[in-house]
Motif scaffolding. Structure first.
Motif, mmCIF file in Angstrom:
data_model
loop_
_atom_site.group_PDB
_atom_site.id
_atom_site.type_symbol
_atom_site.label_atom_id
_atom_site.label_comp_id
_atom_site.label_asym_id
_atom_site.label_seq_id
_atom_site.Cartn_x
_atom_site.Cartn_y
_atom_site.Cartn_z
ATOM 1 N N LYS A 6 0.845 -1.200 0.000
ATOM 2 C CA LYS A 6 0.000 0.000 0.000
ATOM 3 C C LYS A 6 0.878 1.248 0.000
ATOM 4 O O LYS A 6 0.848 2.059 0.923
ATOM 5 C CB LYS A 6 -0.933 -0.032 1.199
ATOM 6 N N VAL A 7 1.676 1.395 -1.054
ATOM 7 C CA VAL A 7 2.665 2.464 -1.136
ATOM 8 C C VAL A 7 1.992 3.834 -1.157
ATOM 9 O O VAL A 7 2.437 4.761 -0.471
ATOM 10 C CB VAL A 7 3.579 2.284 -2.373
ATOM 11 N N PHE A 8 0.934 3.984 -1.920
ATOM 12 C CA PHE A 8 0.253 5.280 -2.017
ATOM 13 C C PHE A 8 -0.221 5.724 -0.636
ATOM 14 O O PHE A 8 0.007 6.870 -0.223
ATOM 15 C CB PHE A 8 -0.925 5.184 -3.000
ATOM 16 N N HIS A 9 -0.838 4.834 0.093
ATOM 17 C CA HIS A 9 -1.326 5.142 1.441
ATOM 18 C C HIS A 9 -0.159 5.435 2.389
ATOM 19 O O HIS A 9 -0.206 6.385 3.179
ATOM 20 C CB HIS A 9 -2.174 3.978 1.970
ATOM 21 N N LEU A 10 0.908 4.652 2.306
ATOM 22 C CA LEU A 10 2.067 4.880 3.173
ATOM 23 C C LEU A 10 2.740 6.217 2.864
ATOM 24 O O LEU A 10 3.201 6.912 3.780
ATOM 25 C CB LEU A 10 3.060 3.725 3.049
ATOM 26 N N LEU A 11 2.793 6.589 1.596
ATOM 27 C CA LEU A 11 3.344 7.900 1.239
ATOM 28 C C LEU A 11 2.503 9.022 1.828
ATOM 29 O O LEU A 11 3.033 10.015 2.339
ATOM 30 C CB LEU A 11 3.423 8.056 -0.279
ATOM 31 N N GLN A 12 1.190 8.849 1.773
ATOM 32 C CA GLN A 12 0.293 9.856 2.346
ATOM 33 C C GLN A 12 0.514 9.972 3.853
ATOM 34 O O GLN A 12 0.625 11.075 4.389
ATOM 35 C CB GLN A 12 -1.160 9.497 2.047
#
Length: 147
Positions: A6-12
């Motif tokens: 869940k890279v997008f969520h972790l970046l957020q």
């Protein structure tokens, strides 16, 4: 079955946590925000820049940048001036107080950068930098890819 990262969520989450903490520290230590510091750094590299160029560099809208510049002008970090060649253009000029804060902040930002990467090997650090540069350069393509 391959685990879905869940890279997008972790970046957020990472962005939010990091900038919230940085904002608190900057406001406590220097009475400015991370966005204001980014403007100061931009002007330290290229003073007397059009407000639109700074907005583009920081991926902000002109109206948002205009508000940031107004707040910074009110505390005498910078000033606006009409461009002598084109009265439609508003240039932003760094004032002495803003220069001092930008210079003082360089060390703080380098310290944060070291702290961000200290848990990783040099090879991992290079991968992280390559990953983040890839995102910055290709965000539109990444988001608009339909797979």
């Amino acid at each position: 079955m391959k685990k879905q990262l869940k890279v997008f969520h972790l970046l957020q989450l990472a962005h939010g946590a990091l900038f919230k903490a940085a904002d608190r520290k900057l406001k406590r230590d220097m009475q400015i925000s991370t966005t204001q510091l980014a403007v100061l750094f931009s002007l330290a590299k290229c003073d007397n820049a059009p407000i639109t160029a700074i907005a583009d560099q920081l991926n902000m809208s002109y109206s948002s940048m205009s508000g940031v510049v107004d707040r910074m002008a009110a505390i005498e970090l910078l000033k606006r001036e009409k461009d002598p060649k084109d009265a439609r253009v508003q240039n932003v000029i760094l004032l002495p107080k803003g220069k001092v804060i930008a210079q003082q902040s360089n060390h703080k930002v380098r310290t944060i950068n070291r702290a961000l990467l200290q848990e990783f090997s040099l090879a991992e650090q290079e991968t992280i930098v390559r990953f983040l540069a890839h995102i910055a350069k290709n965000a539109e393509h990444i988001v608009n890819t339909d797979n």
